[in-house]
Write a protein that holds these residues in place. Structure first.
Motif, mmCIF file in Angstrom:
data_model
loop_
_atom_site.group_PDB
_atom_site.id
_atom_site.type_symbol
_atom_site.label_atom_id
_atom_site.label_comp_id
_atom_site.label_asym_id
_atom_site.label_seq_id
_atom_site.Cartn_x
_atom_site.Cartn_y
_atom_site.Cartn_z
ATOM 1 N N THR A 2 -39.067 -72.704 29.908
ATOM 2 C CA THR A 2 -37.656 -73.069 29.916
ATOM 3 C C THR A 2 -37.323 -73.808 28.626
ATOM 4 O O THR A 2 -38.182 -74.409 28.003
ATOM 5 C CB THR A 2 -37.313 -73.972 31.110
ATOM 6 N N ASP A 3 -36.052 -73.740 28.292
ATOM 7 C CA ASP A 3 -35.624 -74.406 27.074
ATOM 8 C C ASP A 3 -34.176 -74.851 27.228
ATOM 9 O O ASP A 3 -33.438 -74.305 28.041
ATOM 10 C CB ASP A 3 -35.748 -73.448 25.891
ATOM 11 N N TRP A 4 -33.801 -75.844 26.441
ATOM 12 C CA TRP A 4 -32.407 -76.284 26.442
ATOM 13 C C TRP A 4 -31.589 -75.316 25.601
ATOM 14 O O TRP A 4 -31.937 -75.039 24.453
ATOM 15 C CB TRP A 4 -32.294 -77.686 25.850
ATOM 16 N N TYR A 6 -27.638 -74.370 24.256
ATOM 17 C CA TYR A 6 -26.248 -74.813 24.128
ATOM 18 C C TYR A 6 -25.343 -73.873 24.920
ATOM 19 O O TYR A 6 -25.438 -72.649 24.780
ATOM 20 C CB TYR A 6 -25.823 -74.832 22.659
ATOM 21 N N TYR A 89 -29.749 -76.113 37.677
ATOM 22 C CA TYR A 89 -30.390 -76.230 36.361
ATOM 23 C C TYR A 89 -30.051 -77.597 35.757
ATOM 24 O O TYR A 89 -28.906 -78.056 35.869
ATOM 25 C CB TYR A 89 -29.872 -75.119 35.430
ATOM 26 N N PRO A 90 -31.016 -78.203 35.102
ATOM 27 C CA PRO A 90 -30.725 -79.480 34.442
ATOM 28 C C PRO A 90 -29.693 -79.314 33.324
ATOM 29 O O PRO A 90 -29.672 -78.282 32.634
ATOM 30 C CB PRO A 90 -32.083 -79.900 33.854
ATOM 31 N N VAL A 91 -28.864 -80.327 33.185
ATOM 32 C CA VAL A 91 -27.822 -80.331 32.154
ATOM 33 C C VAL A 91 -27.929 -81.632 31.368
ATOM 34 O O VAL A 91 -28.195 -82.689 31.933
ATOM 35 C CB VAL A 91 -26.420 -80.224 32.796
ATOM 36 N N LYS A 92 -27.717 -81.551 30.070
ATOM 37 C CA LYS A 92 -27.587 -82.768 29.269
ATOM 38 C C LYS A 92 -26.397 -82.606 28.335
ATOM 39 O O LYS A 92 -26.024 -81.478 27.964
ATOM 40 C CB LYS A 92 -28.868 -83.067 28.482
ATOM 41 N N GLU A 94 -24.939 -83.980 24.706
ATOM 42 C CA GLU A 94 -25.240 -84.675 23.454
ATOM 43 C C GLU A 94 -24.090 -84.456 22.492
ATOM 44 O O GLU A 94 -23.756 -83.298 22.176
ATOM 45 C CB GLU A 94 -26.542 -84.142 22.838
ATOM 46 N N TYR A 99 -25.760 -78.782 27.149
ATOM 47 C CA TYR A 99 -26.958 -77.938 27.100
ATOM 48 C C TYR A 99 -27.481 -77.753 28.518
ATOM 49 O O TYR A 99 -27.489 -78.693 29.313
ATOM 50 C CB TYR A 99 -28.049 -78.596 26.252
ATOM 51 N N VAL A 100 -27.933 -76.541 28.807
ATOM 52 C CA VAL A 100 -28.488 -76.227 30.112
ATOM 53 C C VAL A 100 -29.945 -75.829 29.920
ATOM 54 O O VAL A 100 -30.273 -75.049 29.016
ATOM 55 C CB VAL A 100 -27.711 -75.076 30.785
ATOM 56 N N LYS A 101 -30.814 -76.343 30.775
ATOM 57 C CA LYS A 101 -32.237 -76.011 30.679
ATOM 58 C C LYS A 101 -32.518 -74.805 31.558
ATOM 59 O O LYS A 101 -32.462 -74.896 32.786
ATOM 60 C CB LYS A 101 -33.101 -77.193 31.109
#
Ligand code: FES
Length: 102
Positions: A2-4, A6, A89-92, A94, A99-101
């Motif tokens: 998995t990756d972050w 945009y 899905y994790p979200v951050k 910045e 960004y979604v993982k």
């Protein structure tokens, strides 16, 4: 792996709303809620209906087709006719970018 990735600008999503985000042949839903930004699979688990026109109320998304409801935070199916949970899905965020993982 998995990756972050945009997805969009935070300002693209109104408060208590969601947008559709398509990436590599799969469709997701990204939410702007009272508790922040979250992401789930975009398609309802009941039938082939995208959640993009659904109704966000607090931490719940209601499917526009048969009004099945899911918890946005956990993906849990909350009411008939849906009985299979949504994947989340994790979200951050910045610098105003979401960004979604995946
Ligand atoms: S397609 Fe979503 S509740 Fe039926």
């Amino acid at each position: 792996m998995t990756d972050w990735v945009y997805a969009c600008a935070a300002s693209d999503i109104d408060q208590e709303d969601l947008i559709r985000w398509d990436y590599h042949g799969k469709s997701y839903a990204i939410y702007n809620t009272e508790r922040g930004f979250f992401a789930t699979d975009g398609m309802c688990t009941h039938e082939a209906q995208h959640l993009e026109d659904g109704l966000v109320t607090g931490m719940v998304i209601e499917c526009p087709l048969h009004q099945g409801r899911f918890d946005i935070l956990t993906g849990k199916a909350l009411s008939a006719p849906v009985c299979v949970d949504l994947q989340t899905y994790p979200v951050k965020v910045e610098a105003g970018r979401i960004y979604v993982k995946i």
